[in-house]
Design a protein around this motif. Structure first.
Motif, PDB file in Angstrom:
ATOM      1  N   PRO A   1       0.821  -1.222   0.000  1.00 16.85           N
ATOM      2  CA  PRO A   1       0.000   0.000   0.000  1.00 16.85           C
ATOM      3  C   PRO A   1       0.851   1.267   0.000  1.00 16.85           C
ATOM      4  CG  PRO A   1       0.268  -0.759   2.245  1.00 16.85           C
ATOM      5  CD  PRO A   1       1.059  -1.725   1.358  1.00 16.85           C
ATOM      6  N   ALA A   2       0.176   2.384  -0.158  1.00 14.75           N
ATOM      7  CA  ALA A   2       0.809   3.679   0.065  1.00 14.75           C
ATOM      8  C   ALA A   2       1.409   3.684   1.469  1.00 14.75           C
ATOM      9  CB  ALA A   2      -0.218   4.789  -0.084  1.00 14.75           C
ATOM     10  N   GLY A   3       2.515   4.396   1.645  1.00 15.89           N
ATOM     11  CA  GLY A   3       3.274   4.314   2.882  1.00 15.89           C
ATOM     12  C   GLY A   3       2.577   4.826   4.119  1.00 15.89           C
ATOM     13  N   VAL A   4       1.669   5.790   3.956  1.00 15.98           N
ATOM     14  CA  VAL A   4       0.968   6.373   5.108  1.00 15.98           C
ATOM     15  C   VAL A   4      -0.392   5.715   5.250  1.00 15.98           C
ATOM     16  CG1 VAL A   4       0.009   8.490   6.092  1.00 15.98           C
ATOM     17  CG2 VAL A   4       2.177   8.574   4.817  1.00 15.98           C
ATOM     18  N   TRP A   5      -0.647   5.093   6.403  1.00 18.65           N
ATOM     19  CA  TRP A   5      -1.983   4.561   6.702  1.00 18.65           C
ATOM     20  C   TRP A   5      -2.924   5.725   7.001  1.00 18.65           C
ATOM     21  CZ3 TRP A   5      -4.228   4.574  11.845  1.00 18.65           C
ATOM     22  CH2 TRP A   5      -5.501   3.982  11.891  1.00 18.65           C
ATOM     23  N   ARG A   6      -2.627   6.457   8.077  1.00 13.25           N
ATOM     24  CA  ARG A   6      -3.331   7.701   8.399  1.00 13.25           C
ATOM     25  C   ARG A   6      -2.353   8.629   9.103  1.00 13.25           C
ATOM     26  NH1 ARG A   6      -9.263   8.008  10.682  1.00 13.25           N
ATOM     27  NH2 ARG A   6      -9.469   9.479   8.956  1.00 13.25           N
ATOM     28  N   ASN A   7      -2.589   9.899   8.972  1.00 13.52           N
ATOM     29  CA  ASN A   7      -1.772  10.878   9.679  1.00 13.52           C
ATOM     30  C   ASN A   7      -2.321  11.082  11.082  1.00 13.52           C
ATOM     31  OD1 ASN A   7       0.022  11.782   7.412  1.00 13.52           O
ATOM     32  ND2 ASN A   7      -1.961  12.276   6.495  1.00 13.52           N
ATOM     33  N   VAL A   8      -1.431  11.363  12.016  1.00 15.14           N
ATOM     34  CA  VAL A   8      -1.855  11.529  13.405  1.00 15.14           C
ATOM     35  C   VAL A   8      -2.841  12.688  13.550  1.00 15.14           C
ATOM     36  CG1 VAL A   8       0.024  13.092  14.111  1.00 15.14           C
ATOM     37  CG2 VAL A   8      -0.972  11.470  15.787  1.00 15.14           C
ATOM     38  N   SER A   9      -2.822  13.617  12.608  1.00 10.35           N
ATOM     39  CA  SER A   9      -3.774  14.734  12.662  1.00 10.35           C
ATOM     40  C   SER A   9      -5.212  14.260  12.438  1.00 10.35           C
ATOM     41  CB  SER A   9      -3.416  15.775  11.591  1.00 10.35           C
ATOM     42  OG  SER A   9      -3.402  15.182  10.300  1.00 10.35           O
ATOM     43  N   HIS A  10      -5.379  13.085  11.807  1.00  5.40           N
ATOM     44  CA  HIS A  10      -6.706  12.522  11.572  1.00  5.40           C
ATOM     45  C   HIS A  10      -7.045  11.388  12.520  1.00  5.40           C
ATOM     46  CE1 HIS A  10      -6.291  14.703   7.778  1.00  5.40           C
ATOM     47  NE2 HIS A  10      -7.584  14.548   7.595  1.00  5.40           N
ATOM     48  N   ASP A  11      -6.017  10.774  13.120  1.00  2.00           N
ATOM     49  CA  ASP A  11      -6.238   9.596  13.950  1.00  2.00           C
ATOM     50  C   ASP A  11      -5.064   9.473  14.915  1.00  2.00           C
ATOM     51  OD1 ASP A  11      -6.321   6.847  14.908  1.00  2.00           O
ATOM     52  OD2 ASP A  11      -7.691   6.417  13.261  1.00  2.00           O
ATOM     53  N   PRO A  12      -5.328   9.389  16.232  1.00  2.51           N
ATOM     54  CA  PRO A  12      -4.222   9.296  17.195  1.00  2.51           C
ATOM     55  C   PRO A  12      -3.349   8.069  16.990  1.00  2.51           C
ATOM     56  CG  PRO A  12      -6.357   8.905  18.259  1.00  2.51           C
ATOM     57  CD  PRO A  12      -6.638   9.444  16.894  1.00  2.51           C
ATOM     58  N   ALA A  13      -3.875   7.047  16.297  1.00  2.00           N
ATOM     59  CA  ALA A  13      -3.075   5.851  16.015  1.00  2.00           C
ATOM     60  C   ALA A  13      -2.220   6.021  14.776  1.00  2.00           C
ATOM     61  CB  ALA A  13      -3.987   4.630  15.847  1.00  2.00           C
ATOM     62  N   GLY A  14      -2.365   7.149  14.083  1.00  4.80           N
ATOM     63  CA  GLY A  14      -1.642   7.363  12.835  1.00  4.80           C
ATOM     64  C   GLY A  14      -0.197   7.767  13.052  1.00  4.80           C
TER      65      GLY A  14
ATOM     66  N   TYR B   1       3.276  10.276  12.529  1.00  2.08           N
ATOM     67  CA  TYR B   1       3.589  11.711  12.562  1.00  2.08           C
ATOM     68  C   TYR B   1       4.063  12.127  11.172  1.00  2.08           C
ATOM     69  CZ  TYR B   1       2.790  11.947  17.543  1.00  2.08           C
ATOM     70  OH  TYR B   1       2.188  11.927  18.775  1.00  2.08           O
ATOM     71  N   THR B   2       3.092  12.184  10.276  1.00  2.00           N
ATOM     72  CA  THR B   2       3.329  12.520   8.881  1.00  2.00           C
ATOM     73  C   THR B   2       2.209  13.439   8.412  1.00  2.00           C
ATOM     74  OG1 THR B   2       2.125  10.512   8.277  1.00  2.00           O
ATOM     75  CG2 THR B   2       4.526  10.366   8.305  1.00  2.00           C
ATOM     76  N   SER B   3       2.352  13.944   7.202  1.00  2.00           N
ATOM     77  CA  SER B   3       1.277  14.757   6.617  1.00  2.00           C
ATOM     78  C   SER B   3       1.116  14.423   5.136  1.00  2.00           C
ATOM     79  CB  SER B   3       1.566  16.249   6.804  1.00  2.00           C
ATOM     80  OG  SER B   3       2.845  16.571   6.290  1.00  2.00           O
ATOM     81  N   GLY B   4       1.305  13.147   4.801  1.00  2.00           N
ATOM     82  CA  GLY B   4       1.174  12.718   3.418  1.00  2.00           C
ATOM     83  C   GLY B   4      -0.208  12.172   3.105  1.00  2.00           C
ATOM     84  N   ALA B   5      -0.475  11.941   1.824  1.00  2.00           N
ATOM     85  CA  ALA B   5      -1.733  11.325   1.410  1.00  2.00           C
ATOM     86  C   ALA B   5      -1.829   9.939   2.042  1.00  2.00           C
ATOM     87  CB  ALA B   5      -1.788  11.223  -0.103  1.00  2.00           C
ATOM     88  N   ALA B   6      -3.001   9.620   2.579  1.00  2.00           N
ATOM     89  CA  ALA B   6      -3.156   8.412   3.393  1.00  2.00           C
ATOM     90  C   ALA B   6      -4.038   7.377   2.705  1.00  2.00           C
ATOM     91  CB  ALA B   6      -3.750   8.785   4.752  1.00  2.00           C
ATOM     92  N   ALA B   7      -3.610   6.121   2.767  1.00  2.00           N
ATOM     93  CA  ALA B   7      -4.346   5.024   2.126  1.00  2.00           C
ATOM     94  C   ALA B   7      -5.765   4.906   2.671  1.00  2.00           C
ATOM     95  CB  ALA B   7      -3.597   3.709   2.327  1.00  2.00           C
ATOM     96  N   TYR B   8      -5.938   5.076   3.972  1.00  2.00           N
ATOM     97  CA  TYR B   8      -7.244   4.940   4.611  1.00  2.00           C
ATOM     98  C   TYR B   8      -8.232   5.953   4.057  1.00  2.00           C
ATOM     99  CZ  TYR B   8     -10.660   4.673   8.484  1.00  2.00           C
ATOM    100  OH  TYR B   8     -11.800   4.528   9.232  1.00  2.00           O
ATOM    101  N   ASP B   9      -7.762   7.165   3.872  1.00  2.00           N
ATOM    102  CA  ASP B   9      -8.651   8.257   3.492  1.00  2.00           C
ATOM    103  C   ASP B   9      -8.757   8.469   1.988  1.00  2.00           C
ATOM    104  OD1 ASP B   9      -9.238   9.429   6.254  1.00  2.00           O
ATOM    105  OD2 ASP B   9      -7.049   9.406   6.245  1.00  2.00           O
TER     106      ASP B   9
END
Length: 449
Positions: A303-316, A318-326
């Motif tokens: 998958p894309a490297g970012v699952w979710r960013n912490v800004s959208h999910d506390p389990a994400g 510490y990134t700000s890239g495009a997220a596979a989940y979203d």
């Protein structure tokens, strides 16, 4: 593998065992297409999703030193020139030699696993009863190339002690929507098999300026599963991999699935939740089908490297890239937690210094995700960026990219949760800008002599 990083590059199995005839019969039942004739191979699969997954595969697991070998648009193979060869025999010879030359080089570099793109779109690089032959081989969709590329790859790689994972792009039907492409797809109508584009026109949508299948249609997911089942049943593949193409959209070319949502989305709070559910169902179905057919065949997703960013999910992370989940509607972390995958290979296509998506931050985040599970973690590394000028990622240019590559490999090989590295992608091993890095890889992984 194009979801975030490589979008600009427009990347965008086995002697049959005693029971396989029965299994294939179950997995590949005939069903009429909704528009009546012609008929299509679609999968009313056995209800495997309600049965528990068997134990994990029994393969030995030396660290993976892998490479992706892309066939879409002939990016890595076959050679573009082979398609216009003077005769079919010359074409076959050229394509086979190009592949064995590549395998020889990969072997010398210490590569032990090739992720070979067998389904680049709605076509196949094996003798399929479900998909027409890929036009990458002959220039014409549905034209028999005169040999079986997947079987040839398996024979030659296994001869060299290398594993092969069949890499599928599940939903892509074509790489563009040009009138000429539509004509080529329509021309497959008399073929057996014809393209899904003509057999199931009601499954086809446009997204990212490509024809794709609508992931919300249950029969489309069954069809994809039948394709995987065909390969796993018939060929000695070591694994199956899906790339990051689940829902893929571009701002100006989104997937219109409003009617599908109205039909199948009852009970979901949002279309996004419903889309993630559809992707989840595909992963569950494919995972269980593979394990029923051949428990030793590994199933993984890159998958894309970012699952979710912490800004959208506390389990994400510490990134700000495009997220596979979203953005791809793929809850990749959940698949690991549920044991649906033998391995996950996130595409961490950034250097240590890229603040929006630091390599070390993401590698450690994924290491923590897999730690309590039995899912192995391989990291996808951006060979395609090595030696390329970049204002935002200058590290790839320093000393031919070797220091950055060394840092990434050092981290991968020192973290006990990271069990392999996969380079994206094969043809970049042959480019002038990567030669310092290739020499380094040979010293580190291969035989410098």
């Amino acid at each position: 593998m194009e979801f975030i990083i490589a979008r600009s590059q427009d990347i965008s199995a086995i002697k049959i065992v005693k029971t396989s005839a029965t299994l294939i019969g179950l997995a590949l039942l005939l069903a009429s297409c909704s528009s009546k004739p012609p008929k299509s191979l679609v999968t009313p699969l056995p209800p495997v999703s309600k049965q528990p997954l068997p134990g994990k595969s029994a393969q030995s697991h030396e660290p993976v030193r892998g490479v992706w070998l892309a066939t879409v648009s002939r990016l890595d193979w076959p050679p573009v020139s082979s398609v216009t060869a003077s005769s079919p025999a010359a074409r076959i010879s050229q394509q086979k030699k190009a592949l064995t030359d590549k395998l020889d080089k990969l072997q010398s570099l210490g590569i032990n696993t090739v992720f070979f793109q067998v389904k680049p779109d709605g076509t196949a690089l094996w003798a399929s009863k479900i998909l027409p032959w890929s036009d990458t081989l002959t220039g014409k969709i549905g034209q028999d190339p005169g040999y079986d590329p997947l079987q040839f790859m398996l024979d030659e790689a296994h001869k060299r002690g290398m594993k092969v994972h069949a890499w599928f792009n599940p939903y892509r039907v074509s790489v563009n929507t040009k009138p000429s492409t539509v004509a080529e797809l329509n021309n497959t109508l008399p073929l057996h098999p014809a393209s899904v584009f003509v057999l199931h026109r009601d499954w086809i949508r446009t997204a990212s300026d490509r024809f794709v299948l609508d992931p919300g249609i249950p029969e489309a997911r069954d069809w994809i599963t039948s394709i995987v089942a065909e390969v796993v049943s018939r060929y000695p593949v070591d694994g199956v991999q899906f790339d990051d193409y689940f829902y893929t959209e571009a701002p100006g070319s989104t997937l219109d699935d409003n009617l599908t949502f109205r039909r199948y989305g009852h009970g979901f709070a949002s279309k996004a939740d419903w889309r993630r559910h559809n992707t989840q169902l595909l992963i569950e179905q494919v995972s269980r089908t593979i394990k029923q057919l051949k428990p030793g065949v590994e199933f993984g997703v890159s998958p894309a490297g970012v699952w979710r960013n912490v800004s959208h999910d506390p389990a994400g992370s510490y990134t700000s890239g495009a997220a596979a989940y979203d953005e791809a509607y793929a809850d990749t972390r959940l698949w690991v937690q549920q044991g649906l995958l033998d391995y996950i290979a996130p595409q961490l296509y950034w250097p240590f210094a890229r603040k929006a998506a630091r390599y070390d931050v993401l590698a450690q985040w994924w290491a923590e995700v897999v730690k309590p599970t039995h899912t192995r973690l391989y990291i996808g590394v951006a060979l395609y960026k090595v030696g390329e000028p970049s204002k935002s990622e200058p590290d790839w240019m320093i000393s031919g990219g070797v220091p950055e590559l060394k840092k990434q490999l050092d981290m991968n090989e020192s973290n006990p949760q990271i069990q392999g590295t996969i380079l994206f992608r094969e043809n970049y091993l042959n480019q002038p800008q990567t030669q310092e890095a290739v020499s380094y890889l040979k010293r580190r992984w291969g035989n410098a002599g």
